[in-house]
Design an enzyme around this catalytic site. Structure first.
Site, PDB file in Angstrom:
ATOM      1  N   TRP A 101     -49.173 112.379   5.265  1.00 37.48           N
ATOM      2  CA  TRP A 101     -48.439 113.475   4.622  1.00 37.48           C
ATOM      3  C   TRP A 101     -48.994 114.822   5.055  1.00 37.48           C
ATOM      4  O   TRP A 101     -48.237 115.773   5.281  1.00 37.48           O
ATOM      5  CB  TRP A 101     -48.473 113.330   3.104  1.00 37.48           C
ATOM      6  CG  TRP A 101     -47.806 112.062   2.652  1.00 37.48           C
ATOM      7  CD1 TRP A 101     -48.387 111.010   1.996  1.00 37.48           C
ATOM      8  CD2 TRP A 101     -46.429 111.680   2.850  1.00 37.48           C
ATOM      9  NE1 TRP A 101     -47.464 110.024   1.784  1.00 37.48           N
ATOM     10  CE2 TRP A 101     -46.254 110.398   2.284  1.00 37.48           C
ATOM     11  CE3 TRP A 101     -45.330 112.306   3.444  1.00 37.48           C
ATOM     12  CZ2 TRP A 101     -45.029 109.728   2.308  1.00 37.48           C
ATOM     13  CZ3 TRP A 101     -44.107 111.633   3.464  1.00 37.48           C
ATOM     14  CH2 TRP A 101     -43.973 110.370   2.901  1.00 37.48           C
ATOM     15  N   ASP A 174     -50.765 119.833  -1.889  1.00 38.66           N
ATOM     16  CA  ASP A 174     -49.794 118.772  -2.119  1.00 38.66           C
ATOM     17  C   ASP A 174     -50.480 117.771  -3.047  1.00 38.66           C
ATOM     18  O   ASP A 174     -51.412 117.083  -2.642  1.00 38.66           O
ATOM     19  CB  ASP A 174     -49.419 118.121  -0.782  1.00 38.66           C
ATOM     20  CG  ASP A 174     -48.503 116.909  -0.956  1.00 38.66           C
ATOM     21  OD1 ASP A 174     -48.161 116.571  -2.106  1.00 38.66           O
ATOM     22  OD2 ASP A 174     -48.134 116.304   0.072  1.00 38.66           O
ATOM     23  N   LYS A 198     -44.221 109.829  -7.929  1.00 33.27           N
ATOM     24  CA  LYS A 198     -45.479 109.084  -7.932  1.00 33.27           C
ATOM     25  C   LYS A 198     -46.072 109.054  -9.343  1.00 33.27           C
ATOM     26  O   LYS A 198     -46.359 108.007  -9.875  1.00 33.27           O
ATOM     27  CB  LYS A 198     -46.490 109.713  -6.960  1.00 33.27           C
ATOM     28  CG  LYS A 198     -45.949 109.978  -5.551  1.00 33.27           C
ATOM     29  CD  LYS A 198     -45.871 108.734  -4.706  1.00 33.27           C
ATOM     30  CE  LYS A 198     -45.056 108.902  -3.425  1.00 33.27           C
ATOM     31  NZ  LYS A 198     -45.436 109.987  -2.538  1.00 33.27           N
TER      32      LYS A 198
HETATM   33  C1  LIG Z   1     -44.862 110.550  -1.251  1.00 39.43           C
HETATM   34  C2  LIG Z   1     -45.554 111.745  -0.778  1.00 39.43           C
HETATM   35  C3  LIG Z   1     -44.888 112.791  -0.118  1.00 39.43           C
HETATM   36  C4  LIG Z   1     -43.427 112.732   0.222  1.00 39.43           C
HETATM   37  O1  LIG Z   1     -42.661 113.010  -0.874  1.00 39.43           O
HETATM   38  P1  LIG Z   1     -41.056 113.111  -0.795  1.00 39.43           P
HETATM   39  O2  LIG Z   1     -40.747 113.519  -2.195  1.00 39.43           O
HETATM   40  O3  LIG Z   1     -40.552 111.753  -0.425  1.00 39.43           O
HETATM   41  O4  LIG Z   1     -40.693 114.138   0.202  1.00 39.43           O
HETATM   42  C5  LIG Z   1     -45.619 113.900   0.243  1.00 39.43           C
HETATM   43  N1  LIG Z   1     -46.932 113.985   0.015  1.00 39.43           N
HETATM   44  C6  LIG Z   1     -47.615 112.995  -0.602  1.00 39.43           C
HETATM   45  C7  LIG Z   1     -49.081 113.143  -0.838  1.00 39.43           C
HETATM   46  C8  LIG Z   1     -46.948 111.844  -1.016  1.00 39.43           C
HETATM   47  O5  LIG Z   1     -47.624 110.867  -1.620  1.00 39.43           O
END
Ligand SMILES: *Cc1c(COP(=O)(O)O)cnc(C)c1O
Length: 365
Positions: A101, A174, A198
Site C-alpha cells: 500500500w 494511511d 478494515k
Molecule cells: C486495504 C488498504 C488500502 C486500500 O484501501 P481501498 O479502500 O481498497 O482503496 C490502503 N491502505 C491500506 C493500509 C490498506 O490496508
C-alpha cells in the site's frame, strides 16, 4: 444464524450489535418508516447521524473540532493516495515504503510530482527484505511539504509501534488497517485516512481526519471541486451525497468502541489477542514460521506466517474452514497464512484459532 470466526483482512468482521443495528435501520431508520437507504441525506435524522459520527470520531481520538475536521469520502484509501499529493505536494514529500500500500501511495505521489514539477522522495524502504520490518534509520527532509507513512501493513504484517518524529513537517498517515485500534497521540498527525472496511465499517467510505489550518493555509486552491479537501471540510462532508449507509455503520461502530471503554481498553484487548497467536508461532518456530521476526515490528492487526510447505498451508486453511474459521489465507501477493484480528474480532475467535493451531501442529509436525 451462528456467526463464523472471521479473519478476513477486509472487508472484515464487524461487532454483532453493529450488524444488528444496521439490519434494523435497513428496514426502518429512526422510526421514519423508510430504510436508511431510502432517506434524504439532507433529512434532519441523517444529518444527526453525520454530526454525531464526526463528533464521536474526534472525541475518541482526543482531538478538538476547532482544530480538526472529520470527513467521509468515497473512492477508498486508494483515492487518498492521489488526493494527498494533489492538495499538498508543492516542492517535496517524503514517503516510507513499508509494503504494497505504501508503494501504491508513493506511485501516485510520483505521478502528481511529475505534473507539478515537484519531488516525491523515498526516505526508506524494507522492500529488499520483502517488507518484513519497519525501517528505523530515517532521514526526513526538514523542508518537505509532508511526510507519509502507512501505520500498519495489512499484507506483510508489520506495524509502526510509535509515531515517528518528523519535526515541524506535517505527518500524513494511511491508517486503513489499524485506525482506532490503540491509543495514539493523534495530534502529531496533520492528516489521517482510513478505508472503513478494515477496522471501522463496511466498504464504500473512507474516514479522513485533517487539520483545518493546514487545509486553509497550504492546500492547493485550483483543483477540481471534489478533489479539494477544503470543499469537504467547509461543507461538513455534505458537499454531495455522502455514502449514507456506510457512514451510519461507522457511526454505530464508534458507539461500540466507546461502549467497550475507548481506545485504552480496545488497545489492551488487541494486544492480548495478538499475543495469544504470536505465542503459538514462537512456541513452534520451525512449524509456524512467523514472517516478522522482530517483535517490535509485529502487527497487532494482521498476523502472518508460513508453514513448512505450500501444501500444508492449503490444508491448514481448508481444515480451519471446516471449523468455521474464514479468511486465513495469506494475501495473493505473498501466500502463506494470515489472521486479521481487528477490533471487532472477538476473543472467542482467537481462542478457537489458537486451539486449532495447537491441534494442527500436533497432527502434522
Ligand atoms: C486495504 C488498504 C488500502 C486500500 O484501501 P481501498 O479502500 O481498497 O482503496 C490502503 N491502505 C491500506 C493500509 C490498506 O490496508
Amino acid at each position: 444464524m451462528e456467526r463464523a470466526h472471521n479473519f478476513f483482512a477486509g472487508p472484515a468482521v464487524l461487532p454483532l450489535p453493529v450488524v444488528e443495528e444496521t439490519r434494523d435501520a435497513v428496514l426502518d431508520f429512526a422510526n421514519l418508516g423508510v430504510s436508511i437507504m431510502e432517506v434524504s441525506h439532507r433529512s434532519k435524522e441523517f444529518d444527526a447521524v453525520m454530526l454525531e459520527t464526526q463528533k464521536d470520531a474526534l472525541d475518541i481520538m482526543g482531538l478538538s473540532a476547532d482544530e480538526y475536521a472529520c470527513v467521509f469520502l468515497g473512492g477508498g484509501a486508494s483515492l487518498q493516495f492521489a488526493m494527498v499529493p494533489m492538495n499538498f505536494l508543492a516542492k517535496k514529500a517524503d514517503y516510507v515504503i513499508t509494503g504494497e500500500w505504501a508503494t501504491k501511495a508513493f506511485k501516485e505521489a510520483k505521478i502528481v510530482a511529475e505534473s507539478v514539477k515537484a519531488e516525491a522522495v523515498k526516505v526508506a524502504s524494507s522492500e529488499e527484505a520483502n517488507f518484513t520490518y519497519i525501517p528505523k534509520e530515517l532521514k526526513w527532509s526538514p523542508d518537505a511539504d509532508y511526510a507519509h507513512i502507512t501505520t500498519n501493513n495489512t499484507i506483510y504484517g508489520t506495524q509502526w509501534r510509535t509515531t515517528p518524529d518528523v519535526g515541524a513537517v506535517p505527518l500524513v498517515a494511511d491508517m486503513s488497517s489499524d485506525m482506532l485500534s490503540r491509543p495514539l497521540d493523534f495530534s502529531k498527525y496533520s492528516l489521517i485516512y482510513a478505508g472503513a472496511q478494515k477496522n471501522l465499517g463496511p466498504a464504500g467510505v473512507t474516514m479522513i481526519i485533517v487539520r483545518k489550518a493546514w487545509v486553509e493555509e497550504k492546500a492547493r486552491k485550483d483543483l477540481p471541486t471534489m478533489l479539494k479537501y477544503k470543499t469537504h471540510v467547509d461543507k461538513g462532508s455534505m458537499f454531495n451525497t455522502p455514502p449514507v449507509l456506510p457512514v451510519f455503520v461507522v457511526g454505530r461502530t464508534l458507539k461500540w468502541i466507546r461502549a467497550m471503554g475507548g481506545l485504552e481498553a480496545i488497545g489492551e484487548r488487541n494486544e492480548k489477542k495478538a499475543k495469544m497467536i504470536y505465542d503459538v508461532i514462537d512456541a513452534y518456530p520451525e512449524f509456524y514460521r512467523g514472517t516478522v521476526k522482530n517483535p517490535e515490528d509485529r502487527s497487532r492487526m494482521n498476523i502472518t506466517w508460513n508453514l513448512p510447505t505450500p501444501e500444508l498451508e492449503d490444508l491448514f486453511v481448508s481444515e480451519a474452514k471446516k471449523r468455521r474459521m474464514l479468511g486465513l489465507k495469506g494475501h495473493r501477493s505473498v501466500g502463506g497464512c494470515r489472521a486479521s484480528v481487528y477490533n471487532s474480532c472477538p476473543m472467542e475467535s482467537v481462542e478457537a484459532l489458537v486451539k486449532f493451531m495447537e491441534e494442527f501442529y500436533r497432527a502434522h509436525k
